[in-house]
Scaffold this motif. Structure first.
Motif, PDB file in Angstrom:
ATOM      1  N   ARG A   1     -19.603   2.550 -24.538  1.00  0.00           N
ATOM      2  CA  ARG A   1     -19.032   1.999 -23.311  1.00  0.00           C
ATOM      3  C   ARG A   1     -18.042   2.987 -22.687  1.00  0.00           C
ATOM      4  O   ARG A   1     -18.027   3.187 -21.469  1.00  0.00           O
ATOM      5  CB  ARG A   1     -18.345   0.674 -23.651  1.00  0.00           C
TER       6      ARG A   1
ATOM      7  N   ARG B   1     -18.429  -9.636 -21.515  1.00  0.00           N
ATOM      8  CA  ARG B   1     -17.118  -9.506 -20.893  1.00  0.00           C
ATOM      9  C   ARG B   1     -16.539  -8.101 -21.095  1.00  0.00           C
ATOM     10  O   ARG B   1     -15.834  -7.581 -20.225  1.00  0.00           O
ATOM     11  CB  ARG B   1     -16.150 -10.543 -21.471  1.00  0.00           C
TER      12      ARG B   1
ATOM     13  N   ASP C   1     -18.221  -5.315 -21.289  1.00  0.00           N
ATOM     14  CA  ASP C   1     -18.874  -4.415 -20.330  1.00  0.00           C
ATOM     15  C   ASP C   1     -18.292  -4.613 -18.928  1.00  0.00           C
ATOM     16  O   ASP C   1     -18.052  -3.640 -18.202  1.00  0.00           O
ATOM     17  CB  ASP C   1     -20.380  -4.667 -20.309  1.00  0.00           C
ATOM     18  N   LEU C   2     -18.061  -5.866 -18.554  1.00  0.00           N
ATOM     19  CA  LEU C   2     -17.522  -6.134 -17.224  1.00  0.00           C
ATOM     20  C   LEU C   2     -16.112  -5.570 -17.081  1.00  0.00           C
ATOM     21  O   LEU C   2     -15.758  -5.011 -16.035  1.00  0.00           O
ATOM     22  CB  LEU C   2     -17.517  -7.641 -16.963  1.00  0.00           C
ATOM     23  N   ARG C   3     -15.294  -5.695 -18.129  1.00  0.00           N
ATOM     24  CA  ARG C   3     -13.947  -5.133 -18.073  1.00  0.00           C
ATOM     25  C   ARG C   3     -13.988  -3.625 -17.872  1.00  0.00           C
ATOM     26  O   ARG C   3     -13.220  -3.067 -17.078  1.00  0.00           O
ATOM     27  CB  ARG C   3     -13.197  -5.460 -19.369  1.00  0.00           C
TER      28      ARG C   3
ATOM     29  N   SER D   1     -14.188   1.062 -11.726  1.00  0.00           N
ATOM     30  CA  SER D   1     -14.209   0.885 -10.282  1.00  0.00           C
ATOM     31  C   SER D   1     -12.808   1.031  -9.701  1.00  0.00           C
ATOM     32  O   SER D   1     -12.613   1.693  -8.667  1.00  0.00           O
ATOM     33  CB  SER D   1     -14.791  -0.495  -9.941  1.00  0.00           C
ATOM     34  N   ARG D   2     -11.822   0.441 -10.363  1.00  0.00           N
ATOM     35  CA  ARG D   2     -10.443   0.572  -9.883  1.00  0.00           C
ATOM     36  C   ARG D   2      -9.972   2.022  -9.946  1.00  0.00           C
ATOM     37  O   ARG D   2      -9.267   2.500  -9.049  1.00  0.00           O
ATOM     38  CB  ARG D   2      -9.520  -0.324 -10.710  1.00  0.00           C
TER      39      ARG D   2
ATOM     40  N   THR E   1     -11.566   3.947  -7.073  1.00  0.00           N
ATOM     41  CA  THR E   1     -11.005   3.533  -5.788  1.00  0.00           C
ATOM     42  C   THR E   1      -9.611   4.091  -5.578  1.00  0.00           C
ATOM     43  O   THR E   1      -9.206   4.381  -4.438  1.00  0.00           O
ATOM     44  CB  THR E   1     -10.971   1.995  -5.703  1.00  0.00           C
TER      45      THR E   1
ATOM     46  N   GLU F   1     -16.420  -1.871 -16.537  1.00  0.00           N
ATOM     47  CA  GLU F   1     -16.907  -1.563 -15.195  1.00  0.00           C
ATOM     48  C   GLU F   1     -15.819  -1.766 -14.150  1.00  0.00           C
ATOM     49  O   GLU F   1     -15.668  -0.952 -13.223  1.00  0.00           O
ATOM     50  CB  GLU F   1     -18.117  -2.451 -14.883  1.00  0.00           C
ATOM     51  N   HIS F   2     -15.033  -2.833 -14.298  1.00  0.00           N
ATOM     52  CA  HIS F   2     -13.962  -3.077 -13.338  1.00  0.00           C
ATOM     53  C   HIS F   2     -12.885  -2.008 -13.440  1.00  0.00           C
ATOM     54  O   HIS F   2     -12.339  -1.554 -12.416  1.00  0.00           O
ATOM     55  CB  HIS F   2     -13.361  -4.463 -13.579  1.00  0.00           C
ATOM     56  N   ALA F   3     -12.553  -1.605 -14.663  1.00  0.00           N
ATOM     57  CA  ALA F   3     -11.543  -0.561 -14.843  1.00  0.00           C
ATOM     58  C   ALA F   3     -11.995   0.753 -14.210  1.00  0.00           C
ATOM     59  O   ALA F   3     -11.201   1.456 -13.564  1.00  0.00           O
ATOM     60  CB  ALA F   3     -11.255  -0.360 -16.333  1.00  0.00           C
TER      61      ALA F   3
END
Length: 322
Positions: A171, A295, A297-299, A305-306, A309, A301-303
């Motif tokens: 990951r 969850r 994996d989603l965490r 993305s942030r 950005t 991906e969000h980290a």
């Protein structure tokens, strides 16, 4: 993207009037043990893909040249090359220690290959990695340096770790590789995708430690970067030979290495890596038991993305020589 240097001058000290000839490109290598050459042992230490590539940065047709006045031909000097990579380097080390030295050297080409060590550390922070790596790329391209970067294999797969240990590392490495892809597009880098399953599965390319390429693997990396630089129109010499100069280590030699240097590496890393891996594995197993593994994996991906950005706007890229 050819780089030129005037040579020779007519009597009287007037500026040279003969045509310019290509000069060797200045090449700086930044990164960790992969770029430092670990796995490609030669007499006196490690060599590695960066040194092999540097040997191929002498312009074609410039290996010997007769100076003005009819003197005997002289050999073209090898491409100016500095390898700033150090074993164990993190992305922040490349930013704070290696990049200033590389900028002072003034490279035409710079390779920045780093990130695996970050995935093996307790304080893994994709936002901090993104900021540091972006600053490195921005500083180099601002002076017209052509970047070479690479995404790398998952260390958990390379080491053959069990799934609860391998998944967290996978990951993290996916996040680093996605970041590298984004920065490659952002800065127009020469990008080597070194995470292909075929590359990972070919054991003839890897050293006994399963983390670093052997001589054949280092030669393949050098040849692939050479081919991509040639496609961009840079003046280069012939590609590095891909066939190894030395036979691969025997099974006995490999086991001896693992029992000595390999064991020492694990002991040095266990104070940091082992507790983190066990903590990651525990969290992974708890989520799998609850059916909430997605969850994690989603965490991640969000980290990521942030982190992407939050990067500052990219400045216009300078061209080589500007």
């Amino acid at each position: 993207m050819t780089v030129y240097a005037n040579v020779g001058a007519p009597p009287g000290g007037a500026p040279a009037v003969e045509p310019s000839v290509p000069r060797p490109l200045r090449y700086a290598a930044l990164g960790d043990s992969l770029t430092a050459g670990v796995g490609d042992r030669v007499e006196g230490g490690w060599r590695g893909w960066a040194a092999l590539l540097a040997e191929a940065l002498t312009p074609d047709g410039a290996t010997a040249r007769a100076p003005t006045g009819g003197a005997a031909p002289h050999a073209e000097p090898p491409a100016p090359f500095r390898n700033f990579a150090t074993s164990g380097a993190l992305t922040r080390d490349v930013r704070t220690q290696q990049t200033p030295a590389a900028l002072a050297f003034g490279p035409d080409i710079a390779s920045v290959v780093v990130g695996v060590n970050d995935t093996l550390r307790r304080a893994f922070d994709i936002a901090a990695i993104a900021r540091a790596l972006d600053e490195v790329c921005a500083a180099l391209t601002a002076r017209g340096t052509v970047l070479l970067i690479a995404c790398l294999p998952d260390p958990g797969v390379m080491l053959g770790l069990p799934a609860p240990l391998a998944r967290p590392l996978a990951r993290r490495q996916r996040a680093v590789n996605t970041l590298v892809h984004a920065l490659s597009a952002r800065y127009g880098a020469v990008h080597l995708h070194a995470a292909d399953p075929a590359w990972v599965a070919d054991r003839s390319l890897w050293s006994p430690d399963r983390l670093h390429p052997g001589e054949r693997g280092h030669r393949m990396i050098a040849a692939r970067f050479h081919a991509m630089l040639t496609a961009r129109g840079l003046t280069l010499g012939p590609p590095p030979p891909q066939e190894p100069e030395r036979p691969p280590p025997t099974r006995t030699e490999a086991l001896l290495w693992l029992a000595t240097a390999g064991t020492g590496w694990m002991v040095r890393r266990s104070t940091d890596l082992l507790p983190e891996l066990l903590w990651l594995a525990g969290g992974e197993m708890r989520h799998w038991a609850r059916g909430t593994a997605t969850r994690l994996d989603l965490r991640a991906e969000h980290a990521l993305s942030r982190a992407l950005t939050a990067l500052p706007p990219a400045h216009p890229l300078a061209r080589m020589g500007e």
